[in-house]
Design a protein around this motif. Structure first.
Motif, PDB file in Angstrom:
ATOM      1  N   ALA A   5       0.837  -1.198   0.000  1.00  0.00           N
ATOM      2  CA  ALA A   5       0.000   0.000   0.000  1.00  0.00           C
ATOM      3  C   ALA A   5       0.873   1.249   0.000  1.00  0.00           C
ATOM      4  O   ALA A   5       1.910   1.293   0.658  1.00  0.00           O
ATOM      5  CB  ALA A   5      -0.916   0.008   1.216  1.00  0.00           C
ATOM      6  N   PRO A   6       0.486   2.288  -0.739  1.00  0.00           N
ATOM      7  CA  PRO A   6       1.263   3.530  -0.730  1.00  0.00           C
ATOM      8  C   PRO A   6       1.210   4.191   0.637  1.00  0.00           C
ATOM      9  O   PRO A   6       0.218   4.078   1.358  1.00  0.00           O
ATOM     10  CB  PRO A   6       0.570   4.381  -1.798  1.00  0.00           C
ATOM     11  N   TRP A   7       2.277   4.898   0.998  1.00  0.00           N
ATOM     12  CA  TRP A   7       2.381   5.462   2.344  1.00  0.00           C
ATOM     13  C   TRP A   7       1.226   6.394   2.672  1.00  0.00           C
ATOM     14  O   TRP A   7       0.737   6.417   3.797  1.00  0.00           O
ATOM     15  CB  TRP A   7       3.718   6.188   2.513  1.00  0.00           C
ATOM     16  N   TRP A   8       0.773   7.166   1.676  1.00  0.00           N
ATOM     17  CA  TRP A   8      -0.245   8.177   1.938  1.00  0.00           C
ATOM     18  C   TRP A   8      -1.637   7.574   2.173  1.00  0.00           C
ATOM     19  O   TRP A   8      -2.525   8.258   2.679  1.00  0.00           O
ATOM     20  CB  TRP A   8      -0.309   9.185   0.790  1.00  0.00           C
ATOM     21  N   SER A   9      -1.824   6.294   1.815  1.00  0.00           N
ATOM     22  CA  SER A   9      -3.143   5.683   2.005  1.00  0.00           C
ATOM     23  C   SER A   9      -3.457   5.465   3.477  1.00  0.00           C
ATOM     24  O   SER A   9      -4.623   5.319   3.856  1.00  0.00           O
ATOM     25  CB  SER A   9      -3.220   4.347   1.256  1.00  0.00           C
ATOM     26  N   ASP A  10      -2.422   5.449   4.327  1.00  0.00           N
ATOM     27  CA  ASP A  10      -2.621   5.172   5.748  1.00  0.00           C
ATOM     28  C   ASP A  10      -2.040   6.278   6.631  1.00  0.00           C
ATOM     29  O   ASP A  10      -1.927   6.115   7.838  1.00  0.00           O
ATOM     30  CB  ASP A  10      -1.953   3.830   6.093  1.00  0.00           C
ATOM     31  N   PHE A  11      -1.677   7.398   6.020  1.00  0.00           N
ATOM     32  CA  PHE A  11      -0.940   8.428   6.749  1.00  0.00           C
ATOM     33  C   PHE A  11      -1.854   9.379   7.515  1.00  0.00           C
ATOM     34  O   PHE A  11      -1.600   9.705   8.678  1.00  0.00           O
ATOM     35  CB  PHE A  11      -0.082   9.228   5.757  1.00  0.00           C
ATOM     36  N   PHE A  12      -2.916   9.835   6.876  1.00  0.00           N
ATOM     37  CA  PHE A  12      -3.739  10.903   7.447  1.00  0.00           C
ATOM     38  C   PHE A  12      -4.833  10.329   8.345  1.00  0.00           C
ATOM     39  O   PHE A  12      -6.003  10.210   7.965  1.00  0.00           O
ATOM     40  CB  PHE A  12      -4.330  11.765   6.330  1.00  0.00           C
ATOM     41  N   LYS A  13      -4.414   9.984   9.550  1.00  0.00           N
ATOM     42  CA  LYS A  13      -5.342   9.474  10.549  1.00  0.00           C
ATOM     43  C   LYS A  13      -4.779   9.805  11.923  1.00  0.00           C
ATOM     44  O   LYS A  13      -3.643  10.281  12.053  1.00  0.00           O
ATOM     45  CB  LYS A  13      -5.528   7.958  10.399  1.00  0.00           C
ATOM     46  N   GLY A  14      -5.565   9.559  12.959  1.00  0.00           N
ATOM     47  CA  GLY A  14      -5.098   9.811  14.317  1.00  0.00           C
ATOM     48  C   GLY A  14      -4.656  11.251  14.505  1.00  0.00           C
ATOM     49  O   GLY A  14      -5.362  12.189  14.111  1.00  0.00           O
ATOM     50  N   PRO A  15      -3.466  11.472  15.080  1.00  0.00           N
ATOM     51  CA  PRO A  15      -2.994  12.843  15.331  1.00  0.00           C
ATOM     52  C   PRO A  15      -2.857  13.676  14.067  1.00  0.00           C
ATOM     53  O   PRO A  15      -2.963  14.903  14.116  1.00  0.00           O
ATOM     54  CB  PRO A  15      -1.628  12.621  15.992  1.00  0.00           C
ATOM     55  N   TRP A  16      -2.629  13.014  12.914  1.00  0.00           N
ATOM     56  CA  TRP A  16      -2.467  13.780  11.683  1.00  0.00           C
ATOM     57  C   TRP A  16      -3.750  14.488  11.273  1.00  0.00           C
ATOM     58  O   TRP A  16      -3.710  15.523  10.603  1.00  0.00           O
ATOM     59  CB  TRP A  16      -1.958  12.885  10.554  1.00  0.00           C
ATOM     60  N   LEU A  17      -4.891  13.952  11.659  1.00  0.00           N
ATOM     61  CA  LEU A  17      -6.138  14.673  11.410  1.00  0.00           C
ATOM     62  C   LEU A  17      -6.164  15.967  12.211  1.00  0.00           C
ATOM     63  O   LEU A  17      -6.633  17.006  11.731  1.00  0.00           O
ATOM     64  CB  LEU A  17      -7.336  13.798  11.766  1.00  0.00           C
ATOM     65  N   ASP A  18      -5.642  15.921  13.439  1.00  0.00           N
ATOM     66  CA  ASP A  18      -5.571  17.140  14.248  1.00  0.00           C
ATOM     67  C   ASP A  18      -4.587  18.141  13.653  1.00  0.00           C
ATOM     68  O   ASP A  18      -4.802  19.355  13.723  1.00  0.00           O
ATOM     69  CB  ASP A  18      -5.161  16.797  15.683  1.00  0.00           C
ATOM     70  N   VAL A  19      -3.495  17.640  13.071  1.00  0.00           N
ATOM     71  CA  VAL A  19      -2.533  18.529  12.414  1.00  0.00           C
ATOM     72  C   VAL A  19      -3.198  19.239  11.243  1.00  0.00           C
ATOM     73  O   VAL A  19      -3.052  20.454  11.055  1.00  0.00           O
ATOM     74  CB  VAL A  19      -1.298  17.734  11.942  1.00  0.00           C
ATOM     75  N   GLN A  20      -3.939  18.484  10.445  1.00  0.00           N
ATOM     76  CA  GLN A  20      -4.660  19.088   9.326  1.00  0.00           C
ATOM     77  C   GLN A  20      -5.634  20.150   9.826  1.00  0.00           C
ATOM     78  O   GLN A  20      -5.721  21.251   9.278  1.00  0.00           O
ATOM     79  CB  GLN A  20      -5.431  18.007   8.559  1.00  0.00           C
ATOM     80  N   ARG A  21      -6.365  19.819  10.871  1.00  0.00           N
ATOM     81  CA  ARG A  21      -7.371  20.751  11.385  1.00  0.00           C
ATOM     82  C   ARG A  21      -6.740  21.986  12.007  1.00  0.00           C
ATOM     83  O   ARG A  21      -7.354  23.056  12.029  1.00  0.00           O
ATOM     84  CB  ARG A  21      -8.264  20.027  12.395  1.00  0.00           C
ATOM     85  N   ALA A  22      -5.505  21.844  12.515  1.00  0.00           N
ATOM     86  CA  ALA A  22      -4.819  22.999  13.100  1.00  0.00           C
ATOM     87  C   ALA A  22      -4.506  24.057  12.056  1.00  0.00           C
ATOM     88  O   ALA A  22      -4.265  25.219  12.393  1.00  0.00           O
ATOM     89  CB  ALA A  22      -3.531  22.551  13.793  1.00  0.00           C
TER      90      ALA A  22
END
Length: 251
Positions: A5-22
């Motif tokens: 699986a490509p790295w980005w398919s599993d990257f944006f979850k957990g704390p990374w969602l908070d980073v995006q929202r920040a």
């Protein structure tokens, strides 16, 4: 995530969602939308594609200014945020879950923008596929805006290890620049309330000349290269590259 699986398919979850929202800061979003509106020379009611759109913060801001926005992203959780906010604000934005290399539109948009360093996630074939899809989606003479890093922005300040804070999340980053592959491979450790989440990324970093060549192959002519939101010309050491290219019209 499976090995294939490509790295980005599993990257944006957990704390990374908070980073995006920040990054959904009103002042910052307004300033970036001002820049996008200006350099893309948007006419009233223009059709604009935001890809990948993430939480849709820029699409939503531009929609409030009367433009007709569509946003594409591969991460369902981010699109859920975008749909919720657009409903709350009564904004008619078209949201679509999908791969940025496989856009369904043909000759629809006046402008396409790709913001926050999302170009380079794929291999060169994938990056070419995205540029071809963007060109296909645009009307003749339509403009593409890429917000990205290139060798000329990163090399003068490259550090193998760094940290930053995004909202409540502390990010620790260990980077390796693979010169043969032209990629920066990174291990990210996100720390939030004492809990750690480790993820990995791999970004293809082009030189300005290499990127210009890819755009030319896809049927674009570069109009302007900016080094920041103030409109300063791009140069070695600029914080980022904001590149505006126009789809060539056939004679």
């Amino acid at each position: 995530m499976s090995d294939s699986a490509p790295w980005w398919s599993d990257f944006f979850k957990g704390p990374w969602l908070d980073v995006q929202r920040a990054h959904d800061d009103a002042e910052r979003t307004s300033a970036e939308a001002d820049f996008i509106e200006r350099v893309l020379k948007l006419r009233p009611g223009a059709m604009v594609l935001d890809v990948p759109c993430g939480t849709g913060r820029l699409s939503l801001q531009l929609a409030t200014r009367g433009y007709q926005l569509s946003g594409v992203d591969v991460t369902p959780a981010l699109l859920e945020d975008a749909r919720r906010v657009s409903r709350e604000r009564g904004l008619a934005v078209t949201w679509r879950e999908g791969d940025m290399r496989d856009l369904p539109w043909v000759g629809v948009f006046d402008a396409v923008f790709c913001w926050w360093g999302s170009f380079g996630y794929f291999d060169e074939e994938g990056d070419r596929a995205f540029l071809a899809a963007a060109a296909k989606s645009l009307l003749p003479g339509g403009r593409l805006l890429l917000d990205t890093h290139v060798v000329e922005t990163l090399l003068p300040k490259f550090r193998p290890r760094d940290w930053s804070q995004e909202g409540e999340v502390v990010l620790l980053q260990d980077r390796r620049w693979d010169l043969e592959r032209g990629r920066i491979d990174a291990t990210w450790t996100a720390v939030r309330q004492g809990e750690q989440h480790v993820s990995h990324s791999s970004i293809r970093v082009y030189t300005y000349r290499e990127l210009a060549s890819l755009l030319d192959e896809a049927g674009f002519t570069i109009e302007q290269a900016y080094g920041g939101l103030g409109g300063e010309p791009f140069a070695v050491g600029s914080p980022r590259l904001h590149l505006v290219a126009r789809k060539r019209t056939r004679s």
